[in-house]
Design a protein around this motif. Structure first.
Motif, PDB file in Angstrom:
ATOM      1  N   SER A   1       8.535 100.423  94.734  1.00 40.53           N
ATOM      2  CA  SER A   1       8.675 101.781  95.251  1.00 40.53           C
ATOM      3  C   SER A   1       9.333 102.691  94.226  1.00 40.53           C
ATOM      4  O   SER A   1      10.103 102.234  93.377  1.00 40.53           O
ATOM      5  CB  SER A   1       9.538 101.779  96.515  1.00 40.53           C
TER       6      SER A   1
ATOM      7  N   ARG B   1       1.228 104.840 102.452  1.00 36.93           N
ATOM      8  CA  ARG B   1       2.070 104.327 101.361  1.00 36.93           C
ATOM      9  C   ARG B   1       2.961 105.419 100.776  1.00 36.93           C
ATOM     10  O   ARG B   1       4.086 105.144 100.367  1.00 36.93           O
ATOM     11  CB  ARG B   1       1.204 103.750 100.240  1.00 36.93           C
ATOM     12  N   PHE B   2       2.463 106.653 100.716  1.00 33.25           N
ATOM     13  CA  PHE B   2       3.202 107.777 100.140  1.00 33.25           C
ATOM     14  C   PHE B   2       3.592 108.749 101.246  1.00 33.25           C
ATOM     15  O   PHE B   2       2.849 108.946 102.215  1.00 33.25           O
ATOM     16  CB  PHE B   2       2.337 108.526  99.130  1.00 33.25           C
TER      17      PHE B   2
ATOM     18  N   ARG C   1      10.728 107.104  94.086  1.00 37.67           N
ATOM     19  CA  ARG C   1      10.795 108.417  94.707  1.00 37.67           C
ATOM     20  C   ARG C   1      10.783 109.475  93.614  1.00 37.67           C
ATOM     21  O   ARG C   1      11.680 109.496  92.769  1.00 37.67           O
ATOM     22  CB  ARG C   1      12.041 108.595  95.571  1.00 37.67           C
TER      23      ARG C   1
ATOM     24  N   GLU D   1       7.834 110.064  98.217  1.00 37.00           N
ATOM     25  CA  GLU D   1       8.225 108.672  98.371  1.00 37.00           C
ATOM     26  C   GLU D   1       6.979 107.814  98.222  1.00 37.00           C
ATOM     27  O   GLU D   1       5.995 108.031  98.929  1.00 37.00           O
ATOM     28  CB  GLU D   1       8.829 108.431  99.755  1.00 37.00           C
ATOM     29  N   MET D   2       7.040 106.843  97.314  1.00 36.16           N
ATOM     30  CA  MET D   2       5.879 106.010  97.043  1.00 36.16           C
ATOM     31  C   MET D   2       6.259 104.546  97.256  1.00 36.16           C
ATOM     32  O   MET D   2       7.206 104.054  96.630  1.00 36.16           O
ATOM     33  CB  MET D   2       5.388 106.219  95.609  1.00 36.16           C
ATOM     34  N   HIS D   3       5.537 103.880  98.125  1.00 35.24           N
ATOM     35  CA  HIS D   3       5.769 102.466  98.422  1.00 35.24           C
ATOM     36  C   HIS D   3       4.483 101.677  98.206  1.00 35.24           C
ATOM     37  O   HIS D   3       3.403 102.247  98.127  1.00 35.24           O
ATOM     38  CB  HIS D   3       6.258 102.303  99.865  1.00 35.24           C
ATOM     39  N   SER D   4       4.639 100.352  98.143  1.00 39.53           N
ATOM     40  CA  SER D   4       3.486  99.466  97.939  1.00 39.53           C
ATOM     41  C   SER D   4       2.637  99.940  96.772  1.00 39.53           C
ATOM     42  O   SER D   4       1.414 100.016  96.862  1.00 39.53           O
ATOM     43  CB  SER D   4       2.641  99.400  99.216  1.00 39.53           C
ATOM     44  N   LEU D   5       3.304 100.257  95.677  1.00 36.23           N
ATOM     45  CA  LEU D   5       2.599 100.809  94.531  1.00 36.23           C
ATOM     46  C   LEU D   5       1.627  99.801  93.941  1.00 36.23           C
ATOM     47  O   LEU D   5       1.891  98.580  93.936  1.00 36.23           O
ATOM     48  CB  LEU D   5       3.606 101.269  93.473  1.00 36.23           C
TER      49      LEU D   5
END
Length: 123
Positions: free
Chosen positions: A17, A67-68, A19, A82-86
């Motif tokens: 992740s 995801r974002f 940010r 916010e960025m997850h599971s990139l």
């Protein structure tokens, strides 16, 4: 005009992740719709997410939905992503952009841009 400065990019492993932040100065931030775009090497700049001036309305690229998350804090003149599971295909330079009125998905609709922040996702 509004001046925009992105930060928060970096190198992250797949599944991680980050940010991103976009600090705005100049004319009233809260009067602008905001967007995040990205550009990978050899590719066109593409829309990632956008948010209305109030934060009530948002729109996302299909591949980042879930995801974002795009948010804004008008009291702090700051936009976030916010960025997850990139994933490795999220690797790009990420830009924030501002436009008066409604948000949109086309880069040519935006007339204020930051300098970009690099995101690299390793596999």
């Amino acid at each position: 005009q509004v001046q925009l400065v992105e930060s928060g990019g970096g190198l992250v492993q797949a599944g991680g992740s980050l940010r991103l932040s976009c600090a705005a100065s100049g004319r009233t931030f809260s009067s602008y719709a905001m967007g995040w775009f990205r550009q990978a090497p050899g590719k066109e700049r593409e829309f990632v997410a956008a948010i209305s001036w109030s934060g009530a309305g948002t729109q996302y690229l299909d591949s980042v939905k879930g995801r974002f998350t795009i948010t804004r804090d008008n009291a702090k003149n700051t936009l976030y992503l916010e960025m997850h599971s990139l994933r490795p295909d999220d690797t790009a330079v990420y830009y924030c952009a501002a436009r008066p009125g409604f948000y949109g998905t086309k880069p040519e609709w935006y007339d204020n841009w930051g300098q970009g922040t690099q995101v690299i996702v390793s596999s």
